[in-house]
Design a protein around this motif. Sequence first.
Motif, mmCIF file in Angstrom:
data_model
loop_
_atom_site.group_PDB
_atom_site.id
_atom_site.type_symbol
_atom_site.label_atom_id
_atom_site.label_comp_id
_atom_site.label_asym_id
_atom_site.label_seq_id
_atom_site.Cartn_x
_atom_site.Cartn_y
_atom_site.Cartn_z
ATOM 1 N N CYS A 98 0.847 3.240 4.346
ATOM 2 C CA CYS A 98 -0.564 3.256 4.731
ATOM 3 C C CYS A 98 -1.245 4.458 4.089
ATOM 4 O O CYS A 98 -0.616 5.234 3.374
ATOM 5 N N TYR A 99 -2.540 4.605 4.346
ATOM 6 C CA TYR A 99 -3.289 5.740 3.827
ATOM 7 C C TYR A 99 -3.085 6.955 4.732
ATOM 8 O O TYR A 99 -2.876 6.837 5.942
ATOM 9 N N ASN B 197 5.574 -1.854 4.829
ATOM 10 C CA ASN B 197 4.357 -1.377 4.173
ATOM 11 C C ASN B 197 4.095 0.064 4.566
ATOM 12 O O ASN B 197 4.498 0.509 5.651
ATOM 13 N N GLY C 14 -0.464 4.380 -0.235
ATOM 14 C CA GLY C 14 -1.221 5.515 0.264
ATOM 15 C C GLY C 14 -1.523 6.566 -0.781
ATOM 16 O O GLY C 14 -1.707 7.740 -0.457
ATOM 17 N N THR D 136 0.877 -0.864 11.709
ATOM 18 C CA THR D 136 0.547 0.100 10.664
ATOM 19 C C THR D 136 1.380 1.367 10.835
ATOM 20 O O THR D 136 1.518 1.895 11.938
ATOM 21 N N CYS E 197 0.855 -1.186 0.000
ATOM 22 C CA CYS E 197 0.000 0.000 0.000
ATOM 23 C C CYS E 197 0.888 1.232 0.000
ATOM 24 O O CYS E 197 1.703 1.411 0.919
ATOM 25 N N ARG F 47 -6.593 -2.205 8.172
ATOM 26 C CA ARG F 47 -5.488 -1.286 7.934
ATOM 27 C C ARG F 47 -4.291 -2.026 7.343
ATOM 28 O O ARG F 47 -3.983 -3.153 7.733
ATOM 29 N N PRO F 48 -3.573 -1.415 6.384
ATOM 30 C CA PRO F 48 -2.371 -2.053 5.834
ATOM 31 C C PRO F 48 -1.307 -2.221 6.916
ATOM 32 O O PRO F 48 -1.104 -1.323 7.751
ATOM 33 N N THR F 49 -0.635 -3.348 6.938
ATOM 34 C CA THR F 49 0.425 -3.602 7.909
ATOM 35 C C THR F 49 1.632 -4.189 7.193
ATOM 36 O O THR F 49 1.539 -4.660 6.053
#
Length: 632
Positions: free
Chosen positions: A132-133, A130, A98, A169, A96, A143-145
């Motif tokens: 994140c947003y 990773n 973001g 995250t 991800c 949530r992306p981790t």
Amino acid sequence: MNAAKPKQTNDSGTDEEMRDDAIIGKAMFWSAAIFFPILLIGVVIAVVLNQKPVETVEDKSKESVISMLRDTQSIEIPRIHWVDATSQAGLNFVHCNGVSDSKLLPETMGGGVTCLDFDQDGDTDIFFTNSCYWDPKENAEKRPTCVLYSNQGDGTFVDVTQSMNLNITGFGMGAAVGDFDGDGWPDLFLSNLGPNRMLKNNQGKSFTDVTVETGLAGPDSMWSTSCGWFDANNDGHLDLMVCNYLNWTKEEDISLESTLNGQAKAYARPDSFGGTSPLLYINDGEGKFSEVSQEAGLRIKNNFTDVPVAKSLGLAFCDIDNDNFMDMFVANDTVQNMFFRNKGDGTFEEIGNRLGVAYDSSGRARGAMGIDVRFIRPDSQLATVIGNFANEPVSFFVRQNIAGVNMLTDEAMATGIGPQTRLELTFGTLLLDYDLDGRLDFLTANGHLETEIAQVQPNQSYRQSPHFFWNTGLKGANSTEFISVPKDKTDQGFSDPMVARGVAYADFDSDGDLDVVIAACGEKVRYLRNDQQAKNHWLQLKLKGPQGNPDGLGALVTVTAGDLVQKQWMSPTRSYLSQVDSQLYYGLGKENKIDSISVLWPGGIEQKLAGLSVDAKHNITYQGSTVPVVAQ
């Protein structure tokens, strides 16, 4: 509040160059009309005797023609059997980045991949960082981790992120593996946009966040990138180097209003932001660290503005002067590269310009990304490869083995690498022996920042293919030492375009040769299983160092087998935001006997071995009462 700044244009040329060309054109027209009979001879003489480099966008076609003139017809290029086995291996991680309408620069820079054996079962596992947003409410349910994959021993993997307490995250960048507390279990340091994290390995059962206790968070405003463990002072405890990129804020990025063509929103250039300084953390042996970059001489500032210079993305360790203290090579984006020589007294001296690695051959800084440092060629010349921005060739700095001379020269063009890498935007770089013939080959991971770059630069693309150069064994100017392997010589999925960033290697399936995993930005990762069929011999070594440095980081291991003499430092920090396996790999070609192995441990204790078999894995245990402690 940040003051509004003028719009930027990220086209390949510049308005200033266009204006200069227009002025020159008008001047030449009127001169020709009025003074042509007088100037004709003078112009000819001036062109012949006083040619100067044109300060406009360079014509790459000439270099392409030169590269085609190399002797490639008489060289039989082997078929490269790196097979895309991502899905078969069970690796389904999707990074991800973001991505947002604001087009914030950090969205383009992840991610990294790190090799480790977290459970000490002898099989190499894989850890992916990773991002994140920006809005925490976006995708709030999942949530992306970061993700940890456990190797099942046969080159297949199982996601153990949740059970290992690693469902973390953050806007992650890189990772570094090192046993900071000397308990025999590899720990994880994570570099982020924002506070960094230190994760302690609980004997392969889980990880615990010990960032506060260790003092390794760093400033909240930092944008940390590549990082690595080493013993800076040879006291037997692992220290930590953390590179930082830009003095960046979201508000300033948005205020730049960068565009690709004067209209479409684009990502800002790194030269729009101020520089930073790296962080050096010294381990006290009790689980706590002190940040000493100022005292150690790592905060290089501009002589005129007194602001930090570094914009660091790549990190590698080596010992340039053979004094048994590890030095640091730092690749910087759009500013000079830096080489920090370890003086052995707790301080470092920046000597990049003196070594000839700070700039390119024309004295300009490049957009440097990933880096690798290895010994190459039969005479063990030290080489550094650095991935650079689009329209800049990869750098290939080589030290000539001349007594009393410690300087590197860029041999990218002479060896065949330069012209073939000019267009690509190269992040990850690795020197590795694909076919176990005893010669290091070269792999790059490539991908642009802008999804619509082809609109303004038709010869560019967002997704780009990995690039592999096979080492022919030849050397010298125009000898085609490295030859670009065409797509029709590669196997399934290797050359498929992707937005690649970090890249790492290990023998994940335990068959003796090196497999590769490539991290992506905003896409699925790629796992390339090595199915080479050269039938060459090989050797793998795992060092068992002293308690405070159980992996033997910083040791120099020399393997002699017949005419092959190969040197490697035990230092897995390389590439871009990544780390390779902590085992040492040696291709032996057709040699079926190992004559000797020499291990020079940090601090100067040397250990020699003989009688080890080929096509096998071996452990080498540290022998010596203590590691010498350097007086401070």
